[in-house]
Structure formats: structure tokens, C-alpha cells
Design a protein around this motif. Structure first.
Motif, mmCIF file in Angstrom:
data_model
loop_
_atom_site.group_PDB
_atom_site.id
_atom_site.type_symbol
_atom_site.label_atom_id
_atom_site.label_comp_id
_atom_site.label_asym_id
_atom_site.label_seq_id
_atom_site.Cartn_x
_atom_site.Cartn_y
_atom_site.Cartn_z
ATOM 1 N N LYS A 114 0.835 -1.199 0.000
ATOM 2 C CA LYS A 114 0.000 0.000 0.000
ATOM 3 C C LYS A 114 0.873 1.253 0.000
ATOM 4 C CE LYS A 114 -3.628 2.421 2.494
ATOM 5 N NZ LYS A 114 -4.452 2.499 3.691
ATOM 6 N N TRP A 127 0.317 0.358 -4.337
ATOM 7 C CA TRP A 127 -0.488 -0.749 -4.844
ATOM 8 C C TRP A 127 -1.720 -0.920 -3.964
ATOM 9 C CZ3 TRP A 127 2.173 -5.533 -7.273
ATOM 10 C CH2 TRP A 127 3.011 -5.111 -8.304
ATOM 11 N N ALA A 128 -2.775 -1.477 -4.549
ATOM 12 C CA ALA A 128 -4.032 -1.652 -3.825
ATOM 13 C C ALA A 128 -4.731 -2.924 -4.297
ATOM 14 C CB ALA A 128 -4.940 -0.441 -4.066
ATOM 15 N N ASP A 155 -7.400 -5.144 -6.041
ATOM 16 C CA ASP A 155 -8.203 -4.863 -7.235
ATOM 17 C C ASP A 155 -9.573 -5.531 -7.186
ATOM 18 O OD1 ASP A 155 -7.682 -7.538 -7.756
ATOM 19 O OD2 ASP A 155 -6.570 -7.182 -9.599
ATOM 20 N N LEU A 184 -3.204 -7.717 -5.362
ATOM 21 C CA LEU A 184 -2.871 -6.296 -5.363
ATOM 22 C C LEU A 184 -2.293 -5.948 -6.727
ATOM 23 C CD1 LEU A 184 -1.007 -6.065 -1.934
ATOM 24 C CD2 LEU A 184 -3.448 -5.855 -2.368
ATOM 25 N N GLY A 209 -0.676 -2.445 -9.238
ATOM 26 C CA GLY A 209 -0.242 -1.060 -9.295
ATOM 27 C C GLY A 209 0.809 -0.870 -10.375
#
Length: 186
Positions: free
Chosen positions: A151, A155-156, A158, A176, A178
Motif C-alpha cells: 500500500k 499498490w491496492a 483490485d 494487489l 499497481g
């Protein structure tokens, strides 16, 4: 802190990578993996697998160094289309340009010294050099440290998750995603 760097793994690094995986899983994943899985880890078999991964041109394995100590490692490559798929199983439209960070581990006693960030930076550079424009990774929901790390890197989740069956319990993982233009994450 001694000189810290990331370099490509060599076949002679396989034993140390296997040891780091073994020690890290036993230290950090005791609440995630069942005791039988941890007790059944075979460092010799892992070393052979890591030697194969290092020799595989489709896989890029890097090691983090602090002075002469190997303190972590990262494995990247092209994301298999199935790994990019949505819940219905349809691969992402950009599947061919999606890289996979399969593993990124830093031995806990070497944590919080920037090694994970340097490994991530190298992973982004390697994946971009192979034509990737974004990346994915899978992280156990119970691995709060790794989730926070990714994070921080931008990145997160999806929206996709998967369940792995260990034979004794299940492990839920989040996918994740990004971009690959990282700055060093400390």
C-alpha cells in the motif's frame, strides 16, 4: 548500516534464499500457515527449486544484500494470463503487459532497513525492461505487514481474492496491483 544493495541471484545463492524463506516463514507466518506445513518445510528441496528458478530465463530472482549478508529476495516474471483474470476467468486486456511479483521476502531481523523497498524498486525496473506496464502480487489477508508495504508503494487490492487450501485450513489472499514506477520504500 553496512552497504546495502540488490543484485541478480546466482545459483550459489539458492541455499541462502531457501534458508531465508524457511526462517521468514517460521518467524512471520506462524499465524497464517499451519504448523504441519511449517514443520514439513524441506530446505534441501527448496534449495533445488530456487536453483531451478535462478536458472530459468523467464524468472528473475534478485537478492538484497547488507554488507556480505544476504537478507532478502524477490522473484518476478511475466504474469500468467490466468493470474490476471477477473472473477469470471477472463484474462485482463493488458495481460501481456502485466508482471508478477511472485515473492518478496526480507528476513524479519533485517526488516525496516529499506531492503524491501530496494527489492521492489529492482522488481519494477526488471518488469518494465521486459515490457510490463503494471504488476500484480498475491498477499495473504492475514499478512498485515506485506499489505501495508505494498500500500505504501501505491499498490491496492483490485477486488479479486482467492482461497488456498493447505489441507488443514484455508488461506485467503488478495490480489494487489499497481504501477511499476517505484521510489524506494523504506
Amino acid at each position: 548500516m553496512a552497504h546495502a544493495a540488490v543484485r541478480p541471484a546466482l545459483p550459489d545463492d539458492a541455499a541462502e534464499i531457501a534458508r531465508i524463506q524457511y526462517d521468514t516463514w517460521r518467524a512471520a507466518y506462524t499465524r497464517i500457515l499451519p504448523a504441519s506445513v511449517l514443520d514439513g518445510l524441506d530446505v534441501g528441496a527448496a534449495e533445488a527449486s530456487w536453483r531451478e528458478a535462478i536458472d530459468d530465463e523467464a524468472t528473475l530472482v534478485s537478492v538484497a544484500m547488507e554488507g556480505s549478508w544476504t537478507v532478502g529476495f524477490c522473484v518476478v516474471g511475466e504474469a500468467p494470463a490466468a493470474e490476471t483474470a477477473d472473477a469470471a476467468g477472463t484474462p485482463a486486456p493488458d495481460a501481456a503487459e502485466t508482471g508478477l511479483i511472485a515473492t518478496l521476502l526480507v528476513e524479519p531481523r533485517w526488516g525496516r532497513r529499506g531492503h524491501g523497498g530496494r527489492l521492489l524498486l529492482a522488481a519494477g525496473e526488471q518488469l518494465r525492461a521486459r515490457g510490463a506496464t503494471r504488476g500484480i502480487t498475491w498477499v495473504p489477508i492475514a499478512d498485515a505487514a506485506s499489505l501495508a508495504f505494498f500500500k505504501t508503494a501505491g499498490w491496492a487490492p483490485d477486488g479479486l481474492s482467492r482461497t488456498l487450501d493447505t489441507g488443514e485450513r484455508t488461506i485467503r489472499e488478495l490480489r494487489l496491483t499497481g504501477g511499476l514506477d517505484f521510489h524506494v520504500v523504506e
